[in-house]
Design an enzyme around this catalytic site. Structure first.
Site, short mmCIF file in Angstrom:
data_model
loop_
_atom_site.label_atom_id
_atom_site.label_comp_id
_atom_site.label_asym_id
_atom_site.label_seq_id
_atom_site.Cartn_x
_atom_site.Cartn_y
_atom_site.Cartn_z
CG ASP A 1 -44.09 37.43 42.36
OD1 ASP A 1 -44.42 36.42 43.02
OD2 ASP A 1 -43.15 38.19 42.69
CB SER B 1 -56.20 39.21 43.39
OG SER B 1 -55.49 38.96 44.58
CB THR B 2 -57.20 40.66 38.00
OG1 THR B 2 -55.97 41.26 37.57
CG2 THR B 2 -57.93 41.60 38.92
N GLY B 3 -55.06 37.90 37.93
CA GLY B 3 -54.45 36.95 37.00
C GLY B 3 -54.81 35.52 37.37
CG ASP C 1 -42.52 46.00 31.88
OD1 ASP C 1 -41.47 45.64 31.32
OD2 ASP C 1 -42.82 45.68 33.06
#
Length: 563
Positions: free
Chosen positions: A428, A511-513, A404
């Site tokens: 986010d 950006s990979t989610g 985390d």
């Protein structure tokens, strides 16, 4: 390490240390040096304020490319049973160096196969070498001619030839016993030929041949090198030049006269700076070598004093420091170099790796099966020109964790935000929830953020001090500039960290989610971009915090492979 490796590493790392000590004062008068650093002059590194490193100049850069070119030639000989002149391989390596001065790292490496760009050495894959550090005009103009297929024509006797040839002396172990005349002569001539690639006046390349001979004698000495022994080595080296170069007798005697003056000054009761002034300023090859001979002989058992004497004058301080470092480093060995000259030395790991490889020689040949990690590493370095297995000062400052990101106690964590900066899902949302409503309130005042850019806020209830919000691109198939936008996310985030003088930053997988950027490609872009910045202007640590173990495994694999 054995004695030869200790001396070899002392020679190359010592040269880099002398270069780094002298580079900040290269264009200062002695009076200005003493005014800035005190009556003893500069004795400790003046580290770069942005990177925290002791920067090296073109002297060390070209020395590393010399070493890489020699190793390329040795490997070709081992793998194919045939080899050209060693200076020819070094010429190709110098074209790589030229490209580090005239092209960007991206031009040469990120767009591999671009028209007109060919890579010959793994040193061309090191981002930290893509800096112009007062390169000599003679070297640049000569290599431009070489790159264009033209003959090199000049009458330069500048010190740019001698300051880079120390690696040639390490070839002595490969071609013949260090006491065998035929093998020694080949290596000495190679030293002169390597300098003559760019410097055509005899006093531009004869000092390189003499330095090579002198280092060969030091490297072949199993006991302590005393001052009388060192002085004898100098005179024996001059005799070698008289024998090898009868057509250059006038210039050999000019070089001999200056070296003789340097040795006579060793016993004089005078300040080092005054003695150096009697020799010259070091801008030309014979003066630079003579100054290094004086400093080494005067302080034969004291690395720090020899280096200090070699740079505290009003001449070419980085070159005289580099050559002195080569000599005193070979005399005393790597283990005698004070720790303060190893800490923060730019390109130290690359320098040490090349010294070790030159000391060991190729571990592969046309007759052996390439099966061990060491053999595969050598093949990658000197056949495929990849810096595999070489820590160029940054991988040790990178860690990959699974967990985390909101729990990390770094100076800043990076938020994979959307363009509104008002929170969302995934990392986010987790960062906004952990930071509390104050973060949202500050973000509202920023008015959003375009894709590929970053903004910094406080961290509020998070254990970090700051949050850097970066807006990654959505994946649209790869033809819409996604790669450059993602690289820009990491670049602009590091920009903010550098401006705020932060020492530790943690990144998520941007950006990979839900933006569906391919994870392997995203990780490669992240590492390439961040590591380039760590080479240049971000001296801190970077954590890649991955939520999923599969992502962490990708980062770790890329770091291990050197890609």
């Amino acid at each position: 390490m054995d004695l030869f490796e200790d001396k070899a590493m002392g020679c190359l790392v010592g040269g880099a240390a002398g270069d780094a000590l002298g580079y900040p004062v290269e264009f200062l008068s002695l009076r200005d040096i003493e005014h800035r650093f005190g009556p003893e002059g500069i004795r400790d590194y003046a580290v770069d304020s942005r990177s925290g490193m002791a920067l090296v100049s073109d002297d060390t850069q070209m020395t590393l490319f010399t070493a890489a070119g020699l190793l390329m030639g040795l490997t070709r000989g081992a793998m194919r049973g045939i080899m050209g002149r060693m200076s020819d391989y070094v010429s190709y390596a110098y074209l790589d160096w030229l490209h580090t001065q005239t092209q960007t790292y991206e031009d040469v490496n990120m767009r591999r196969g671009a028209a007109g760009i060919k890579v010959f050495t793994w040193t061309a894959r090191v981002p930290g070498l893509y800096h112009r550090r007062a390169p000599g005009n003679t070297c640049i103009s000569a290599l431009r001619s070489l790159d264009s297929g033209e003959d090199v024509r000049n009458n330069s006797k500048g010190c740019g030839g001698v300051m880079r040839v120390a690696p040639v002396a390490l070839l002595g172990r490969k071609f013949a016993d260090l006491t065998a005349a035929e093998g020694r002569d080949y290596v000495v001539k190679t030293g002169g030929e390597v300098a003559r690639i760019t410097h055509k006046h005899p006093l531009g390349w004869l000092p390189a041949a003499l330095l090579t001979d002198l280092l060969l004698r030091i490297l072949g000495c199993e006991g302590a090198v005393t001052r009388p022994m060192f002085e004898r080595f100098v005179n024996e080296g001059l005799d070698t030049l008289r024998r090898l170069y009868p057509d250059e007798s006038r210039d050999v005697e000019a070089l001999s006269g200056l070296c003789g003056r340097a040795l006579r000054l060793v016993s004089e009761d005078m300040r080092d700076s005054d003695a150096v002034r009697c020799i010259g300023e070091g801008w030309v090859g014979d003066e630079a070598l003579a100054i290094a001979i004086y400093c080494t002989a005067r302080h034969i058992g004291d690395f720090e004093s020899a280096l200090a004497a070699s740079v505290n004058h009003g001449g070419d301080s980085d070159s005289t420091g580099a050559i002195t470092g080569n000599l005193i480093g070979a005399v005393l060995g790597y283990r005698a170099i004070p720790e303060k000259y190893l800490r923060a030395l730019e390109l130290r790991d690359a320098t040490e790796a090349l010294a070790r490889d030159l000391a060991a020689g190729p571990c592969i040949s046309e007759y052996c099966e390439i099966s061990t990690p060491e053999q595969r590493q050598w093949l990658a370095r000197y056949c495929y020109h990849e810096p595999v297995g070489i820590d160029v000062d940054v991988r040790r400052r990178i860690q990959v964790v699974t967990g985390d990101i909101t729990r990390l106690e770094t100076d800043a964590i990076v938020n994979a935000a959307n363009s509104s900066l008002l929170g969302g899902g995934g990392v986010d949302g987790a960062i906004h929830r952990a930071a509390g409503p104050e973060l949202l309130e500050e973000c509202r005042k920023l008015g959003g953020c375009p894709t590929g850019e970053s903004r910094m806020t406080g961290a509020y209830r998070l254990p970090s001090d700051y949050v850097i919000h970066t807006v990654g691109p959505r994946w649209r198939g790869g033809d819409s500039g996604e790669a450059s936008l993602l690289a820009s996310c990491y670049n602009t985030a590091i920009d903010l960290a550098v401006e705020a003088h932060l020492h530790s930053v943690a990144f998520p997988c941007v950006s990979t989610g839900v933006y569906h950027f391919p994870r392997q490609e995203a990780a490669r872009i992240a590492l390439d971009t961040v590591m380039r910045r760590m080479h240049t202007d971000f001296p801190g640590t970077v954590t890649f915090c991955c939520y999923m173990p599969e992502d962490a495994a990708i980062y770790e694999q890329l770091l291990r492979s050197g890609r």
